[in-house]
Scaffold this active site. Structure first.
Site, PDB file in Angstrom:
ATOM      1  N   GLU A  34       0.941  -1.062  -0.439  1.00  9.42           N
ATOM      2  CA  GLU A  34      -0.440  -0.007  -0.253  1.00  9.42           C
ATOM      3  C   GLU A  34       0.866   0.938  -0.063  1.00  9.42           C
ATOM      4  OE1 GLU A  34      -1.078   1.576   3.887  1.00  9.42           O
ATOM      5  OE2 GLU A  34      -1.181  -0.346   4.855  1.00  9.42           O
ATOM      6  N   LYS A 168      -3.202  -2.370  14.361  1.00 10.85           N
ATOM      7  CA  LYS A 168      -2.796  -1.598  14.783  1.00 10.85           C
ATOM      8  C   LYS A 168      -2.470  -1.045  16.270  1.00 10.85           C
ATOM      9  CE  LYS A 168      -2.785   2.018  11.612  1.00 10.85           C
ATOM     10  NZ  LYS A 168      -2.653   1.579  10.129  1.00 10.85           N
TER      11      LYS A 168
HETATM   12  N1  PSU Z   1      -0.045   0.214   8.393  1.00 10.01           N
HETATM   13  C1  PSU Z   1       1.167   0.512   9.408  1.00 10.01           C
HETATM   14  N2  PSU Z   1       0.847   2.390   8.728  1.00 10.01           N
HETATM   15  C2  PSU Z   1      -0.130   3.048   7.974  1.00 10.01           C
HETATM   16  C3  PSU Z   1      -0.957   2.477   7.751  1.00 10.01           C
HETATM   17  C4  PSU Z   1      -1.338   1.010   8.024  1.00 10.01           C
HETATM   18  O1  PSU Z   1       1.704   1.014   9.536  1.00 10.01           O
HETATM   19  O2  PSU Z   1      -0.334   3.853   8.839  1.00 10.01           O
HETATM   20  C5  PSU Z   1      -2.321   3.130   7.302  1.00 10.01           C
HETATM   21  C6  PSU Z   1      -3.227   1.413   6.215  1.00 10.01           C
HETATM   22  O3  PSU Z   1      -3.058   2.214   5.002  1.00 10.01           O
HETATM   23  C7  PSU Z   1      -4.568   2.108   6.856  1.00 10.01           C
HETATM   24  C8  PSU Z   1      -4.596   3.547   7.610  1.00 10.01           C
HETATM   25  O4  PSU Z   1      -5.443   1.979   6.368  1.00 10.01           O
HETATM   26  O5  PSU Z   1      -3.223   2.974   7.667  1.00 10.01           O
HETATM   27  C9  PSU Z   1      -5.807   2.885   8.570  1.00 10.01           C
HETATM   28  O6  PSU Z   1      -6.696   4.389   8.508  1.00 10.01           O
HETATM   29  P1  PSU Z   1      -7.769   4.174   9.049  1.00 10.01           P
HETATM   30  O7  PSU Z   1      -6.919   4.224  10.324  1.00 10.01           O
HETATM   31  O8  PSU Z   1      -8.638   5.900   9.079  1.00 10.01           O
HETATM   32  O9  PSU Z   1      -8.411   3.628   8.363  1.00 10.01           O
END
Ligand code: PSU
Ligand code: MN
Length: 312
Positions: A34, A168
């Site tokens: 990604e 996360k």
């Molecule tokens: N993995 C990481 N760091 C990130 C992400 C994933 O180590 O920043 C990103 C991914 O793109 C994931 C996003 O979809 O964080 C989540 O964002 P949100 O909580 O707004 O859906």
């Protein structure tokens, strides 16, 4: 092949890099990567160095990396060094999830793809395996904010196996697992019974499933398709022991970061990037070093799963 590729809509602007096009023609294993982790997840210049190292890790493990992003109204499947460097240095790049992807393409825009949007693009490109750091999930305080990442719903609908160090750890991991269960998403721990917690190996929560062999993970992916079930799988791959930050040490810092976000009134797409940046400062950069280590670890496992799918 494990997924049946639907005919591409004529108007879908998919652009393959020469390396990915060659891999597709040869039936070689491909791992999607990604771009939001590059633009919103890590500071420059470590973001670009990490993206390059992750691609190299996939290649060293016998698969072809395909970093995905939307550039000038086209879905790029595979970015060359110059495009990756430009994306990593650009400011105010859009963060594209399921809701934003078509609008960005229709307007000729540029944006980084989240887990959800990367899964959509990977599936359109016939790529079944995707490696990242950690998926989005249910935020702490979601009972008030309703902030639940679209990544969870994507896993329920789009047939891509996502290799991550769980969700996360800034999130409410217990609620995240509950929502994944409700949505029928297989959550598969690798090498341990516990559900990992991004920078830490253990969350204190049990993982619903465990598979230690990439071949089994590949077979489970194909079996879901054979059952006619939509959606993918979350492979929860713990950070290597030598790179982890203990969950007990992080707990007060995560609470501090969340309190800072609440006090600053951060909402929507800005929440996750804000929390990751706060943790970076609160840990004096150690969270970033751990994040880099876990993404590399996931890239290696993603490649092994992609190779197992090819060999099946
Ligand atoms: N993995 C990481 N760091 C990130 C992400 C994933 O180590 O920043 C990103 C991914 O793109 C994931 C996003 O979809 O964080 C989540 O964002 P949100 O909580 O707004 O859906
Ligand atoms: Mn959100």
């Amino acid at each position: 092949m494990m997924t049946q590729r639907a005919p591409l809509p004529l108007s879908l602007p998919l652009r393959f890099s020469p390396a990915v096009a060659a891999a597709r023609a040869a039936g070689a294993p491909i791992v999607a990567l990604e771009s939001t982790i590059i633009t919103h997840g890590m500071p420059w210049p470590q973001n670009i160095a990490t993206a390059e190292a992750v691609e190299a890790a996939v290649a060293a493990a016998g698969a072809v990396p395909a970093t995905i992003a939307v550039l000038d109204g086209e879905i790029h499947i595979g970015l060359d060094k110059a495009r990756l460097a430009a994306l990593g240095q650009a400011r105010n790049v859009a963060k594209l999830s399921r809701a934003d992807l078509a609008a960005c393409l229709a307007q000729g825009g540029t944006g980084a793809t989240t887990v959800a949007a990367t899964m959509i693009c990977a599936a359109q490109a016939g790529i079944a395996v995707f490696a990242t750091g950690g998926i989005g999930g249910v935020h702490r305080g979601a009972e008030d904010s309703f902030d639940i990442s679209a990544d969870l719903h994507e896993l329920a609908q789009t047939p891509v196996t996502v290799v991550a160090a769980g969700a996360k750890a800034i999130l409410d991991l217990a609620k995240t697992l509950e929502v994944l269960e409700t949505l029928g998403v297989p959550v598969i721990a690798v090498g341990q019974d516990g559900f990992c917690a991004f920078w830490s190996r253990e969350s204190g929560l049990a993982a619903p499933l465990r598979m230690d062999d990439p071949k089994t993970i590949a077979a489970a992916h194909r079996m879901r398709a054979a059952l006619g079930l939509p959606g993918g799988q979350l492979v929860a791959n713990p950070i290597p022991a030598e790179d982890e930050i203990a969950a007990a040490e992080l707990a007060p810092l995560i609470a501090q970061a969340q309190a800072d976000a609440d006090a600053a009134g951060i909402t929507g797409k800005a929440v996750t990037p804000f929390l990751l940046d706060r943790l970076y400062h609160l840990t004096q950069g150690r969270s970033l070093a751990a994040n880099i280590a876990l993404v590399l670890n996931n890239a290696r496992l993603g490649a092994a799963i992609a190779v197992a799918m090819r060999d099946a």
